[in-house]
Design a protein around this motif. Structure first.
Motif, PDB file in Angstrom:
ATOM      1  N   SER A 157       1.103  -0.899  -0.285  1.00 40.88           N
ATOM      2  CA  SER A 157      -0.231  -0.414  -0.123  1.00 40.88           C
ATOM      3  C   SER A 157       0.787   1.827  -0.084  1.00 40.88           C
ATOM      4  N   LEU A 158       2.169   1.489  -0.043  1.00 39.65           N
ATOM      5  CA  LEU A 158       3.113   2.537  -0.023  1.00 39.65           C
ATOM      6  C   LEU A 158       3.269   2.833  -0.909  1.00 39.65           C
ATOM      7  N   PRO A 159       3.398   3.874  -0.940  1.00 40.85           N
ATOM      8  CA  PRO A 159       4.622   4.974  -2.291  1.00 40.85           C
ATOM      9  C   PRO A 159       5.337   4.069  -2.786  1.00 40.85           C
ATOM     10  N   ARG A 160       5.785   3.373  -3.914  1.00 41.37           N
ATOM     11  CA  ARG A 160       7.287   3.036  -4.346  1.00 41.37           C
ATOM     12  C   ARG A 160       8.489   3.854  -3.143  1.00 41.37           C
ATOM     13  N   GLU A 161       8.232   4.887  -3.655  1.00 46.29           N
ATOM     14  CA  GLU A 161       9.641   5.998  -2.693  1.00 46.29           C
ATOM     15  C   GLU A 161       9.086   5.424  -1.158  1.00 46.29           C
ATOM     16  N   LYS A 162       8.403   5.469  -0.108  1.00 45.14           N
ATOM     17  CA  LYS A 162       8.770   5.654   0.723  1.00 45.14           C
ATOM     18  C   LYS A 162       9.114   3.912   0.998  1.00 45.14           C
ATOM     19  N   LEU A 163       8.319   3.321   0.032  1.00 46.11           N
ATOM     20  CA  LEU A 163       8.608   1.181   0.204  1.00 46.11           C
ATOM     21  C   LEU A 163      10.497   1.480   0.232  1.00 46.11           C
ATOM     22  N   THR A 164      10.425   1.989  -1.130  1.00 42.88           N
ATOM     23  CA  THR A 164      12.233   1.878  -0.990  1.00 42.88           C
ATOM     24  C   THR A 164      13.167   2.809   0.333  1.00 42.88           C
ATOM     25  N   ALA A 165      12.617   3.617   0.211  1.00 42.13           N
ATOM     26  CA  ALA A 165      13.722   4.230   1.325  1.00 42.13           C
ATOM     27  C   ALA A 165      13.044   4.091   2.750  1.00 42.13           C
ATOM     28  N   LEU A 166      11.989   3.091   3.114  1.00 43.56           N
ATOM     29  CA  LEU A 166      12.082   2.130   4.392  1.00 43.56           C
ATOM     30  C   LEU A 166      12.753   1.012   4.441  1.00 43.56           C
ATOM     31  N   LEU A 167      13.101   0.601   3.313  1.00 43.06           N
ATOM     32  CA  LEU A 167      13.932  -1.449   3.267  1.00 43.06           C
ATOM     33  C   LEU A 167      15.180  -0.447   3.225  1.00 43.06           C
ATOM     34  N   LYS A 168      15.355   0.333   2.353  1.00 43.49           N
ATOM     35  CA  LYS A 168      16.994   0.982   2.743  1.00 43.49           C
ATOM     36  C   LYS A 168      16.926   0.895   4.442  1.00 43.49           C
ATOM     37  N   SER A 169      16.372   2.045   4.619  1.00 38.41           N
ATOM     38  CA  SER A 169      17.314   1.831   6.473  1.00 38.41           C
ATOM     39  C   SER A 169      16.876   1.058   7.316  1.00 38.41           C
ATOM     40  N   GLU A 170      16.398  -0.453   6.512  1.00 39.09           N
ATOM     41  CA  GLU A 170      15.977  -1.488   7.535  1.00 39.09           C
ATOM     42  C   GLU A 170      17.225  -2.469   7.250  1.00 39.09           C
ATOM     43  N   ARG A 171      18.480  -1.984   5.812  1.00 38.50           N
ATOM     44  CA  ARG A 171      19.262  -2.810   5.563  1.00 38.50           C
ATOM     45  C   ARG A 171      20.502  -2.695   6.381  1.00 38.50           C
ATOM     46  N   GLN A 172      20.600  -0.964   7.046  1.00 36.34           N
ATOM     47  CA  GLN A 172      21.838  -0.659   6.568  1.00 36.34           C
ATOM     48  C   GLN A 172      22.246  -1.275   8.527  1.00 36.34           C
ATOM     49  N   ASP A 173      23.476  -1.707   9.178  1.00 34.32           N
ATOM     50  CA  ASP A 173      23.961  -2.171   9.456  1.00 34.32           C
ATOM     51  C   ASP A 173      24.485  -1.706  10.507  1.00 34.32           C
ATOM     52  N   GLY A 174      24.707   0.091  10.568  1.00 37.20           N
ATOM     53  CA  GLY A 174      25.643   0.939  11.432  1.00 37.20           C
ATOM     54  C   GLY A 174      26.432   1.141  11.532  1.00 37.20           C
ATOM     55  N   GLY A 175      27.984  -0.018  10.552  1.00 39.48           N
ATOM     56  CA  GLY A 175      28.812   0.000  11.120  1.00 39.48           C
ATOM     57  C   GLY A 175      29.252  -0.379   9.974  1.00 39.48           C
ATOM     58  N   LYS A 176      31.081  -0.849   9.768  1.00 38.75           N
ATOM     59  CA  LYS A 176      31.273  -1.823   8.697  1.00 38.75           C
ATOM     60  C   LYS A 176      31.293  -2.393   9.358  1.00 38.75           C
ATOM     61  N   ARG A 177      31.760  -4.119   8.221  1.00 38.65           N
ATOM     62  CA  ARG A 177      31.502  -5.154   8.694  1.00 38.65           C
ATOM     63  C   ARG A 177      33.266  -5.798   7.309  1.00 38.65           C
ATOM     64  N   THR A 178      33.782  -6.723   8.449  1.00 36.86           N
ATOM     65  CA  THR A 178      35.002  -7.156   7.965  1.00 36.86           C
ATOM     66  C   THR A 178      34.708  -8.589   7.106  1.00 36.86           C
ATOM     67  N   ALA A 179      34.392  -8.473   6.069  1.00 39.29           N
ATOM     68  CA  ALA A 179      33.537  -9.699   5.637  1.00 39.29           C
ATOM     69  C   ALA A 179      34.247 -10.891   5.027  1.00 39.29           C
ATOM     70  N   GLU A 180      35.524 -10.290   4.748  1.00 38.09           N
ATOM     71  CA  GLU A 180      36.379 -10.723   4.322  1.00 38.09           C
ATOM     72  C   GLU A 180      37.014 -12.365   5.321  1.00 38.09           C
ATOM     73  N   GLU A 181      37.074 -11.698   6.874  1.00 38.81           N
ATOM     74  CA  GLU A 181      37.907 -11.713   7.472  1.00 38.81           C
ATOM     75  C   GLU A 181      37.081 -13.222   8.478  1.00 38.81           C
ATOM     76  N   ILE A 182      37.659 -14.556   8.629  1.00 38.18           N
ATOM     77  CA  ILE A 182      36.960 -15.776   8.989  1.00 38.18           C
ATOM     78  C   ILE A 182      37.067 -16.255  10.190  1.00 38.18           C
ATOM     79  N   SER A 183      36.362 -16.470  10.994  1.00 33.98           N
ATOM     80  CA  SER A 183      35.762 -16.433  12.421  1.00 33.98           C
ATOM     81  C   SER A 183      36.321 -17.860  13.003  1.00 33.98           C
ATOM     82  N   VAL A 184      35.761 -18.583  11.925  1.00 30.18           N
ATOM     83  CA  VAL A 184      34.978 -20.085  12.311  1.00 30.18           C
ATOM     84  C   VAL A 184      35.296 -20.412  11.161  1.00 30.18           C
ATOM     85  N   LYS A 185      36.180 -21.875  10.508  1.00 32.13           N
ATOM     86  CA  LYS A 185      36.133 -22.637   9.298  1.00 32.13           C
ATOM     87  C   LYS A 185      36.128 -23.863   9.828  1.00 32.13           C
TER      88      LYS A 185
END
Length: 212
Positions: free
Chosen positions: A105-133
């Motif tokens: 039911s949301l306008p496309r612009e508001k939906l895009t902004a909402l989903l983008k805000s929900e995906r934000q992690d709030g910090g940088k991730r060291t995605a290439e480093e492995i804790s356990v393998k």
């Protein structure tokens, strides 16, 4: 619902709903996993530090908890949190079906902004480093018993959240025990980051509160 896998927990909640609906039996349940229960509840009472912070209709509960600044808001179903965080008030969607209706039911612009805000992690991730393998890990409890883990491969990256899903008895706790070093695999390798400490939290409350 503790120690039930998601499928069994859902079936149990469905049974409670049928007992209430078809037999007219009042059901009172104390639980922290709410996604299955809130949509079928007639009333919700939220306790915080021994006092009632909400007493009323389930669909109004998330908005009230958010306004009160209660940390219990974080326990609400994802559809409800998305609705409230988008700035809406009043009756919230409580399940995936109603959540999809709200989003459509949301306008496309508001939906895009909402989903983008929900995906934000709030910090940088060291995605290439492995804790356990884990590579080609096999484990069994007895020499002549069946393998609990069989040829298992797994990588867990730093700064990530990894959820292990599976039915009861499929080896989830065994896998965590192997990762933590409580058990050694009979075959395969487990490599852990030397800079990290690993520990396993047991699922039985008795082990935490009544044992050494």
């Amino acid at each position: 619902l503790s120690q039930l896998d998601p499928v069994a927990a859902s079936a149990f909640c469905d049974t409670l709903a049928r007992i209430n609906r078809e037999l007219g039996v009042t059901v009172v349940i104390s639980e922290h996993r709410l996604s299955e229960l809130l949509p079928i509840a007639d009333k919700v009472v939220v306790l915080e530090k021994g006092r009632v912070v909400f007493d009323g209709e389930p669909r109004l509960c998330p908005t009230a908890l958010k306004k009160a600044g209660s940390p219990m808001f974080n326990a609400m179903p994802e559809a409800a949190k998305l609705y409230v965080n988008a700035g809406f008030e009043g009756a919230c969607p409580l399940d995936i079906r109603d959540g999809k209706r709200f989003l459509s039911s949301l306008p496309r612009e508001k939906l895009t902004a909402l989903l983008k805000s929900e995906r934000q992690d709030g910090g940088k991730r060291t995605a290439e480093e492995i804790s356990v393998k884990l590579r080609n890990v096999y484990f069994r409890y007895e020499k002549d018993s069946d393998d609990i883990l069989a040829g298992l491969d797994l990588e867990v990256k730093k700064s990530s959240h990894t959820c292990i899903l599976g039915g009861n008895g499929t080896g989830k706790s065994t896998l965590l025990s192997v990762i933590a070093g409580d058990y050694s695999p009979i075959c395969g390798s487990v490599k852990r980051d030397k800079g990290l400490r690993f520990a396993r939290l047991p699922q039985s409350p008795l082990l935490l509160f009544t044992e050494n």
